[in-house]
Motif scaffolding. Structure first.
Motif, short mmCIF file in Angstrom:
data_model
loop_
_atom_site.label_atom_id
_atom_site.label_comp_id
_atom_site.label_asym_id
_atom_site.label_seq_id
_atom_site.Cartn_x
_atom_site.Cartn_y
_atom_site.Cartn_z
N SER A 3 10.31 65.66 13.64
CA SER A 3 11.72 65.87 13.31
C SER A 3 12.33 64.61 12.69
N LEU A 4 12.00 63.47 13.24
CA LEU A 4 12.51 62.21 12.69
C LEU A 4 11.93 61.94 11.30
N ALA A 5 10.63 62.16 11.17
CA ALA A 5 9.96 61.83 9.91
C ALA A 5 10.43 62.69 8.75
N SER A 6 10.94 63.88 9.03
CA SER A 6 11.32 64.82 7.97
C SER A 6 12.79 64.73 7.56
N VAL A 7 13.51 63.73 8.10
CA VAL A 7 14.93 63.58 7.75
C VAL A 7 15.08 63.30 6.26
N PHE A 23 13.93 55.16 29.51
CA PHE A 23 12.64 55.81 29.65
C PHE A 23 11.55 54.75 29.84
N PRO A 24 10.84 54.81 30.96
CA PRO A 24 9.85 53.75 31.26
C PRO A 24 8.57 53.86 30.46
N ASP A 25 8.25 55.02 29.93
CA ASP A 25 6.95 55.30 29.32
C ASP A 25 6.89 54.76 27.88
N ASN A 26 5.99 53.83 27.62
CA ASN A 26 5.86 53.28 26.27
C ASN A 26 5.27 54.28 25.28
N GLU A 27 4.52 55.25 25.77
CA GLU A 27 3.97 56.25 24.86
C GLU A 27 5.09 57.08 24.24
N MET A 28 6.09 57.41 25.03
CA MET A 28 7.26 58.13 24.49
C MET A 28 7.99 57.27 23.47
N VAL A 29 8.20 56.02 23.83
CA VAL A 29 8.93 55.12 22.93
C VAL A 29 8.15 54.91 21.64
N SER A 30 6.84 54.76 21.75
CA SER A 30 6.01 54.55 20.55
C SER A 30 6.05 55.77 19.65
N ARG A 31 6.06 56.96 20.24
CA ARG A 31 6.14 58.19 19.44
C ARG A 31 7.47 58.24 18.69
N SER A 32 8.55 57.88 19.37
CA SER A 32 9.86 57.88 18.73
C SER A 32 9.92 56.84 17.61
N ALA A 44 7.46 55.59 15.95
CA ALA A 44 6.61 56.01 14.84
C ALA A 44 7.37 56.98 13.92
N GLY A 45 8.15 57.88 14.52
CA GLY A 45 8.97 58.79 13.71
C GLY A 45 10.01 58.04 12.90
N VAL A 46 10.62 57.03 13.51
CA VAL A 46 11.59 56.20 12.79
C VAL A 46 10.90 55.47 11.64
N GLY A 47 9.71 54.94 11.93
CA GLY A 47 8.96 54.24 10.88
C GLY A 47 8.59 55.17 9.73
N ASP A 48 8.24 56.43 10.07
CA ASP A 48 7.95 57.41 9.01
C ASP A 48 9.19 57.70 8.17
N ALA A 49 10.36 57.68 8.82
CA ALA A 49 11.59 58.08 8.12
C ALA A 49 12.15 56.99 7.24
N VAL A 50 12.18 55.75 7.73
CA VAL A 50 12.88 54.67 7.02
C VAL A 50 12.07 54.21 5.82
N GLN A 95 6.88 44.10 20.26
CA GLN A 95 5.54 44.57 19.91
C GLN A 95 5.53 46.06 19.61
N LEU A 96 6.28 46.83 20.37
CA LEU A 96 6.36 48.27 20.11
C LEU A 96 6.99 48.55 18.74
N VAL A 97 8.01 47.79 18.41
CA VAL A 97 8.67 47.94 17.11
C VAL A 97 7.72 47.53 15.98
N GLU A 98 7.00 46.43 16.19
CA GLU A 98 6.07 45.96 15.16
C GLU A 98 4.95 46.97 14.92
N ALA A 99 4.48 47.62 15.99
CA ALA A 99 3.42 48.62 15.83
C ALA A 99 3.87 49.80 14.99
N ALA A 100 5.19 50.02 14.91
CA ALA A 100 5.73 51.12 14.11
C ALA A 100 5.99 50.71 12.66
N GLY A 101 5.63 49.46 12.31
CA GLY A 101 5.77 49.04 10.91
C GLY A 101 6.99 48.22 10.60
#
Length: 586
Positions: free
Chosen positions: A474-478, A494-503, A505-511, A556-562
């Motif tokens: 949904s984020l990537a298709s904006v 949200f404590p889970d880094n997998e959720m945050v990384s997924r989000s 990644a969508g932001v990275g796809d979009a921007v 680091q999480l932000v950097e992994a998203a590009g």
């Protein structure tokens, strides 16, 4: 014998327009490798560390030494800074200046700091997660020896009653070093400033307590030097800091018989050689960051979060205490509008945050409004309001950067709450946004956010839609693709880094490449247990349990998203950070 290096004198501008003085010794070797940045003790100035430039015998390195504000040749009332956090931000600005003005990237910088300067640098390393090569901390003043009983409490009370005043150093030069020349120069140096402002002294204590307790958040290589006969500061917090620090590379050098001026002692050659060896070791190897992307599974903050989830026995003292606290809050909700709203929508909801942003006490009569005022003035909510200011600052900065590149401002907030901080930033900026997309999962937030768009007259450029911030597709298709995204106050819930990384990644796809991301973090909070034991979240009345993310982990999480972080803000209590990153590609 090698000829002594001669410094060049310069100034750099701080965030609040103060021009601070510093010295620069250019490298003399054929192949420059990096820079050493020196931070002096309290009461002193950069020239007091100048001897290290030649003693360290590192010709391939530039050296820099500042005079902190209120010290040496820098301006300001002697011993004064608006806050300890202001001086910590000055450290960040200085390192950024060295990178931009002298072409030395942070990863090629090693920092050497002593006493109060070492606490400034340790706090900076904790709060800003800089990517310098390493830190050498000499006799950090984590706990100053106060020989008057209850001196700290007394200073705090006097500060509240009297406001700003100054405390003169009681330390004589002969208790700082055994070196006669060093003693004489200290006693006759006109740039030595013995007073220190009470707000800085109290801020030093508070920052030191926080950094020592949470030293695991510091993952840079650390070299700690401890003076064995220190009359000025206590040893135990230094050892505790070293034991807790989260670095993969750390070294402790204990120096029997040394007084507090570790780097200015009479027989300091072993200390200097230890520092030199540590620096060369770091620069002979490629820098390796501690990987924190799985910190939600193991580590200090994961353990802390799991402990807060565990229920307490109602018959235990702590269980009874928090039961009484919850009861008090239920009663407070009968009188205070803010507390009532928290119970209705969750204390972490967009509705609560918008109420906190407005900061207008409401309640049943004068007593209700007084309770609401106390509620709104809690340290967490003060930090939230400061976070809003910082988000708006960095949004405006990003918009200006886009305008300088002649690019459209297409803004997307993936979990906007009511969207107040975005809309306020857009209205405050001279740069006009071509489109604003606000998204949120809550239908209440969507409804109230649309009303706010209308109230501010931004219907022509802004829209609010219901959407999931963790849905990557949904984020990537904006469309149109945003050039500026913001995520504020979401990932902290949200404590889970997998959720945050997924989000992310969508932001990275979009921007678009070269676009920007403004993101928030919460590396520290003094009321974590109170929040977990007494407040409810927006998730159907569940307990509001937060897992802190260190700034290094969040980056680091932000950097992994590009994205690559380029700027940051933090409140004076060290609770909430706001960062600006540029999209650099996958």
């Amino acid at each position: 014998m090698t000829e002594a290096r001669v410094p060049h004198e310069h100034h750099f501008n701080t965030h609040d327009g103060v021009s601070l003085f510093y010295r620069h010794w250019p490298a003399t070797g054929a192949a420059p490798r990096g820079a050493i940045v020196l931070f002096h003790r309290g009461h002193e100035h950069g020239a007091r560390m100048a001897h290290l430039v030649d003693e360290l015998d590192l010709p391939d390195f530039d050296f820099f030494a500042w005079d902190a504000r209120g010290h040496g040749k820098s301006p300001g009332q002697r011993g004064y800074s608006p806050s300890f956090a202001t001086s910590v931000r000055d450290v960040q600005t200085f390192i950024q200046h060295i990178a931009s003005a002298h072409g030395v990237p942070p990863e090629d910088i090693h920092v050497i700091a002593q006493s109060v300067g070492a606490v400034l640098v340790a706090t900076w390393a904790h709060d800003y997660a800089p990517r310098v090569r390493g830190l050498t901390l000499a006799s950090p003043a984590f706990k100053v020896k106060l020989y008057v009983p209850f001196a700290r409490a007394g200073l705090g009370l006097m500060h509240k009653l009297r406001g700003l005043f100054f405390v003169n150093s009681y330390v004589k030069a002969k208790f700082l070093t055994h070196d006669p020349a060093r003693i004489a120069s200290y006693e006759n140096d006109p740039l030595i400033s013995r007073p220190i402002a009470v707000n800085i002294l109290l801020g030093l204590y508070e920052a030191a307590d926080r950094v020592v307790a949470d030293a695991n958040a510091i993952t840079l290589p650390v070299h700690l030097l401890i003076s064995g006969a220190d009359w000025v500061v206590h040893h135990q917090p230094q050892h505790t800091f070293f034991d807790r620090v989260g670095s993969a590379i750390k070294t402790k050098t204990e120096l029997p018989g040394f007084f507090h001026d570790t780097l200015g002692e009479k027989d300091r050659a072993p200390a200097v050689q230890a520092i030199r060896a540590f620096i060369l070791r770091l620069f002979d190897e490629a820098p390796q960051a501690v990987d924190l992307r799985s910190a939600h599974q193991s580590g200090e903050t994961a353990d802390e979060s799991r402990a807060l989830v565990e229920p307490l026995s109602p018959w235990s003292p702590r269980g009874a205490y928090w039961a009484i606290t919850r009861g008090s809050l239920r009663f407070g909700g009968l009188l205070s509008r803010g507390v009532e709203l928290g119970h209705q929508t969750g204390f972490d909801s967009g509705s609560t945050l918008d109420y906190v942003y407005r900061n207008e006490p409401r309640g049943a009569g004068p007593i209700g409004r007084a309770i609401d005022r106390t509620y709104l003035d809690s340290i967490g909510w003060r930090g939230i309001r400061q976070r809003k200011i910082h988000v708006e600052e960095l949004l405006c900065e990003a918009m200006e950067r886009l305008a300088e590149k002649h690019r459209e401002v297409r803004l997307m907030d993936i979990a906007a709450g009511h969207g107040r901080y975005v809309l306020d930033a857009v209205q405050a900026s001279p740069v006009k946004a071509s489109s604003i997309l606000l998204r949120d999962y809550s239908d209440i937030n969507v409804r109230d956010g649309r009303a706010l768009i209308a109230e501010k007259g931004l219907e022509d450029v802004a829209q609010f839609v219901q959407a999931d911030a963790f849905d990557r597709l949904s984020l990537a298709s904006v469309l149109p693709r945003p050039t500026l995204a913001v995520v504020s106050g979401l990932y902290e819930l949200f404590p889970d880094n997998e959720m945050v990384s997924r989000s992310l990644a969508g932001v990275g796809d979009a921007v678009e490449d070269g676009g920007y991301l403004v993101y928030t973090g919460q590396p520290w909070h003094p009321q974590l247990e109170m929040i977990a034991r007494a407040l409810t979240s927006h998730r159907q009345g569940e307990a509001w349990v937060m897992r802190r993310r260190t700034q290094a982990e969040m980056d680091q999480l932000v950097e992994a998203a590009g994205f690559r972080k380029i700027d940051q803000r933090i409140d004076e209590w060290g609770i909430f950070t706001v960062s600006l990153a540029i999209r650099t590609g996958p």
